[in-house]
Scaffold this motif. Structure first.
Motif: not given
Ligand code: SAM
Length: 237
Positions: A39, A65, A67, A83, A128
């Motif tokens: 993000t 990561s 943020t 996460d 997801i």
């Molecule tokens: C778009 S990324 C988030 C990016 C984050 N805001 C950053 O700046 O790095 C979406 C995240 O959702 C997590 N995710 C997917 N399904 C999930 C779940 N059921 N519970 C918790 N986290 C989940 C993934 O592992 C991934 O790290």
């Protein structure tokens, strides 16, 4: 304003169109800009400036990561990041469909969820991001996450959700509209912000030419839904 942004200044946005030149600001990293799906840190900085104060508890239930944690701590907010596949030690492993926090205990939630199955985040079966947004199941799982965010937020407090649409194999899926429709069953809308997309992998001359030749559009923006949990006297719809 554009000039100031280029000099990497932090600006409190005044319109509903946010256009950030890069993922990070300042000298220190906020999250990891090598993380696929990271993000832009400016988004979180702007939201925390407006909707939180020092000492508030900020939660990111899908914090990738990290943020949100980095920006929140720098602004002297308390931060908890979860996460399903923790990227670093200060991120707690947890499925967002069950958040291990008490009802009405959080001051602000930021979430940048998967938009579909376009990015492989991990091998976790509960991710997801393994479900296509073309399936209703994708939105059913996001609704479970929504109910948990609603439960842990204090009355009258704000959450913000970043999401984009999908155009894949000649099929458009209005992920943003569908998510918004679901969110508005629970939350009041404060505003909807358009975030311009700059750093996606399709931002190359080849892809721009393909979009013109084959008559489709590359995704140019994401939605940032800013939603408030109603005050206690109003029952959720
Ligand atoms: C778009 S990324 C988030 C990016 C984050 N805001 C950053 O700046 O790095 C979406 C995240 O959702 C997590 N995710 C997917 N399904 C999930 C779940 N059921 N519970 C918790 N986290 C989940 C993934 O592992 C991934 O790290």
């Amino acid at each position: 304003m554009v000039q100031e942004k280029i000099k990497n200044q932090l600006i409190l946005e005044s319109t509903t169109l946010w256009d950030f030149p890069r993922q990070n600001y300042g000298d220190k990293p906020h999250g990891n800009n090598k993380f696929n799906g990271v993000t832009p840190a400016f988004i979180i900085w702007n939201l925390l400036q407006r909707y939180t104060k020092e000492g508030d508890l900020v939660v990111d239930p899908m914090c990738g990561s990290g943020t949100t944690i980095d920006v929140a701590k720098e602004l002297e907010r308390r931060a908890v990041g979860y996460d399903i596949a923790p990227y670093r030690e200060d991120i707690i492993k947890n499925d967002t469909r069950k958040i291990p926090l008490k009802d009405n205990s959080v001051d602000f939630v930021f979430i940048d969820s998967p938009y579909s199955d376009n990015i492989k985040y991990s091998n976790e079966p509960a991710c997801i991001g393994k479900i296509s947004c073309e399936k209703e199941k994708f939105f059913e799982e996001l609704e479970k996450a929504t109910k948990e965010i609603f439960r842990v937020l204090k009355y009258g407090k704000v959450m913000a959700w970043l999401i984009g649409d999908q155009w894949k194999k000649k099929k458009f899926t209005p992920v943003g509209f569908k998510l918004y429709q679901m969110l508005s069953k629970y939350f009041d809308t404060m505003d909807i912000v358009c975030i311009t997309r700059k750093n996606q992998t399709s931002n190359t001359p080849l892809w721009h030419n393909l979009a013109r030749e084959h008559n489709f559009y590359l995704r140019g923006f994401k939605y940032l839904f800013i939603m408030r949990k109603p005050e206690k006297r109003k029952r959720p719809r």
